[in-house]
Design a protein around this motif. Sequence first.
Motif, short mmCIF file in Angstrom:
data_model
loop_
_atom_site.label_atom_id
_atom_site.label_comp_id
_atom_site.label_asym_id
_atom_site.label_seq_id
_atom_site.Cartn_x
_atom_site.Cartn_y
_atom_site.Cartn_z
N ASP A 48 1.02 -1.13 -0.06
CA ASP A 48 0.14 0.03 0.00
C ASP A 48 0.88 1.22 0.12
O ASP A 48 0.63 2.20 -0.83
N VAL A 51 -7.92 -5.31 -4.02
CA VAL A 51 -8.94 -6.18 -3.32
C VAL A 51 -8.77 -7.41 -3.25
O VAL A 51 -9.26 -8.18 -2.22
N GLU A 106 -6.59 -7.72 -0.11
CA GLU A 106 -7.43 -7.60 1.14
C GLU A 106 -8.57 -8.93 1.15
O GLU A 106 -8.58 -8.96 2.31
N PHE A 107 -9.08 -9.18 0.11
CA PHE A 107 -10.20 -10.16 0.41
C PHE A 107 -9.89 -11.67 0.41
O PHE A 107 -10.37 -12.28 1.11
N LYS A 141 -9.93 -13.71 3.73
CA LYS A 141 -11.28 -13.34 4.66
C LYS A 141 -12.04 -14.53 4.75
O LYS A 141 -12.85 -14.53 5.50
N TRP A 154 -13.07 -19.53 -3.39
CA TRP A 154 -12.89 -18.08 -2.95
C TRP A 154 -11.36 -17.72 -3.07
O TRP A 154 -11.14 -16.83 -3.88
N GLY A 158 -9.55 -1.65 8.70
CA GLY A 158 -8.51 -2.01 7.51
C GLY A 158 -9.48 -2.34 6.35
O GLY A 158 -9.04 -1.87 5.31
N LEU A 159 -10.57 -3.09 6.41
CA LEU A 159 -11.50 -3.30 5.29
C LEU A 159 -11.87 -1.97 4.68
O LEU A 159 -11.85 -2.00 3.25
N PHE A 208 -10.63 0.80 4.95
CA PHE A 208 -9.45 1.83 4.54
C PHE A 208 -8.90 1.25 3.22
O PHE A 208 -8.97 2.11 2.11
N ALA A 209 -8.94 -0.25 2.78
CA ALA A 209 -8.48 -0.60 1.61
C ALA A 209 -9.34 -0.06 0.30
O ALA A 209 -9.01 0.22 -0.56
N LEU A 210 -10.46 -0.15 0.76
CA LEU A 210 -11.77 0.30 -0.31
C LEU A 210 -11.79 1.88 -0.63
O LEU A 210 -11.63 2.28 -1.65
N VAL A 270 -8.66 3.52 -0.25
CA VAL A 270 -7.42 3.95 -1.01
C VAL A 270 -7.78 3.58 -2.77
O VAL A 270 -7.61 4.27 -3.49
N ILE A 328 -2.34 -2.57 11.32
CA ILE A 328 -2.88 -3.80 11.35
C ILE A 328 -2.35 -5.08 11.55
O ILE A 328 -2.76 -5.97 11.88
N LEU A 365 -19.19 -7.24 -2.11
CA LEU A 365 -18.05 -8.11 -1.35
C LEU A 365 -17.99 -7.23 0.01
O LEU A 365 -17.73 -7.87 0.96
N TRP A 366 -18.05 -5.83 0.07
CA TRP A 366 -17.65 -5.23 1.18
C TRP A 366 -18.96 -5.60 2.18
O TRP A 366 -18.40 -5.72 3.57
N LEU A 424 -18.36 -9.01 3.55
CA LEU A 424 -17.18 -9.40 4.52
C LEU A 424 -17.38 -8.42 5.93
O LEU A 424 -17.05 -9.04 6.93
N LYS A 445 -17.21 -10.30 9.36
CA LYS A 445 -16.57 -9.80 10.54
C LYS A 445 -17.35 -9.55 11.71
O LYS A 445 -17.23 -9.82 12.88
#
Lengths: 338, 500
Positions: A53, A97, A100-101, A104, A110, B59-60, B62-64, B66, B114, B438-439, B442, B446
Amino acid sequence: MDWHLLWFVLLGVLLAGYAILDGFDLGVGILHFVGRDDQERRIILNSIGPIWDGNEVWLVTFGGALFAAFPEAYATIFSGYYAAFMAVLGALIFRAVSIEFRSKLAAPVWRKTWDIVFSLSSLLATIVFGVAVGSAMKGIPLDSRGIFIGTLVAQLDWYPLLVGALTVAMFIMHGAIFLSLKTSGELNTRVLRWTWRGFLAFLLLYLVTTIATVTTIPRSTANFQHAPWAAGIVLLNLLAIANIPRSLRRNRLGEAFISSAATIALLVCLFGFALFPNLVTSRPDEPNSLTIYNASSSLNTLKLMSLIALIGMPFVLGYTAVTYWTFRGNVKIDKHSY
Amino acid sequence: MDVVLLSRLQFALTIMFHYLFPPLTIGLGVILVFLEGRFLWTKDPIYETAARFWTKIFGLNFALGVVTGIVMEFEFGTNWAVYSRYVGDVFGSALAAEGIFAFFLESGFLSLLIFGWDRVGPKMHFFATLMVAVGGIFSSIWITVANSWQQTPAGHVLREHTINGNVFVRAEIVDFWAMVFNPSSVGRLIHVWIGAFILGAYFVMSISAWYLLRGRHHEFAKRSFVGGLLLATVAALAQLASGHNQAEGVVRNQPAKLAALEGVFHTEPETPMYICGWPDEEAEVVRYGVKIPGMLSFLAKGKFDAAVDGLDKLGPTWGRAPVWITFQAYHLMIACGMTFIGSTLLAWFFYWRGTLFKQRWLLWFFVFAVLLAFAANEAGWVCAETGRQPWIVYPTVVDGQLVGGLRTSEAFSEAVEAEQVLGSIIFFGVVYLLLFCLWIMLLHNKISHGPDDGTEKKDDSGEAPTGTSTRRSSSPDSVGSKPPSAEEAPPSDSTSGEAQ
């Protein structure tokens, strides 16, 4: 002091920083399937997990600095290469993504899906970056106001594609060397084989590209007549390249990494040297080119930005050092990892 | 459709999707700093558990934020080339400052936040969290300054710039600090920050209320809810003052925008303020309006019988903002803001009576109220931006003459064709829809997994995600009197074991 030249150099620094740092990220992404099972792929992914990042911020800052220092070039390049930028954005979105994904959920389908997305998006971004550099070397048609005329597809001949292939090989080599520093055991053995494959492909394409550039783009070597000292850059570049197999054979991987980083930096340097003083070379009407003088912001803004960069850069180097130091050494998977 | 309209649609789509995330990360960032600070101070492990839980969600988001943010930076050049040429000297500097001062700070310390829990000490970790939060706030400064400059330009001059004999006019900075502190930047920035705090607080309350209703993570949820409620109350009340200040700024600096916000078609004394309504732009009236007569005159001019300048006062060269959407977005924002104040004060009333956690209907309201917080943040920006039309950079009026400024209809990229923009809109539409799904999935995952506060057995192997959330049923007094029943089981419990 020539503030225009200073900002040309600073943009080169940002571009080189990005190419070195995200270069190994992208290379690691392309090599993702060197990992044969989920555990190995997690190790590969987490080798760049905490740093990718920050590495991408170099691109964002390069974009911002280009906008601020040379708005004419920013506007012409970004709008002219519309489809290419959309492709890059798509690749960067899917790459981010997928990192990141992926972790999970545990379902194999997946993870496999995101593995594929991660690898392909890394490859796509690398190709587009390389093709863009090749096309910038060649030049694109501009009108007298410095606006792109023509179509993107017409720009896509063999030379930009060759530079795209060179970039892929270079990042595979660079990424494999980085990964060899971060892995151990059987995976490390396989990664080391890829450092050699990457290097040989890079060497071959480097020679072909050099010959192609010198013979078909006369403009690219014109600056050597005014500045013969720049032959030193070429020499250093050759030395850096030659030191990669030397240090790989002696199993000095850190030195190999520094050599491939230096190779990338020096190639960016040569790219800038070939372009200078143009930011966007116009072809066939060379006088329409956007240069660091006619495409720039006001002198006042260039000075102001220099102050901002002077204050900001030491901090940037500080954070980068802290992060790399904290996550140094072989990848350790813990419950916070991707 | 033409390039301008398509480019505007694309910008609206990408910025609105992007803006789901930055205010959330700014708001959550402040909450994380608080939690880790409390942990260092009190050594109570519940704060660390909470910080770890919210960090995962942070974190989730934040990634989106960015990835959708990179799109924004590129889009100025790809779709608004003329604009970029006109403002590069001013806007570009702010954007570059954002990269150097904010993004590097955030991304550098994000990795420690993180991944660093077990690698650096708690003090260093707290410092990293603080830096990420500060980085988020820094980035909001620069981008808000740049936007405010478009609304109320200052600190620049218009100068001719020549390229190969072609002369054109552009804005150049002459006074950096006057540009940074232009008339609307400070007020807007405060409004944006408070909006982010409200969203962060409602987000925390939403999830906590859901746990309370489900009888899960009781202690964690109770404390999180009250902490969120405290922040939400302070922020919602402060936002009332900040909003009023904002409106005063619009009266002073952008009277044409005020007329669009309030649907003032005709200049007349005792201008009313609408609670709601349906502006009809053809007939130039607000239909079905619920209004307070003379109130706008009083708020804007200090006198009930004063006349507020309407859209009819605008010269023919000015052009007109789209009234319907500006009016509705503005009133939606205000309605949400009033709901925040009302609901938080009501919650304190029940808290004071000691029955807050038994008011299941109110907890259900808070589960969904986070959507209002998202809506308020989005709607605020919608009315700020549509109210600025037809200008992308506002002109200044000198002796009745318009000076400078750039019209939105002239700011697009010359080299881009409508088909290309249509293609990229479809592309972003599909990709963002996928990201959104997806957001949500997830987040749900969580949240179903919950914090590791020891109240539930967890299967952390990650290889076999089975239904492992053993619900704590030993707390009949936790939420209302209803013990959780089988029908209430969240549908996704079968996948709630969080994978590694």
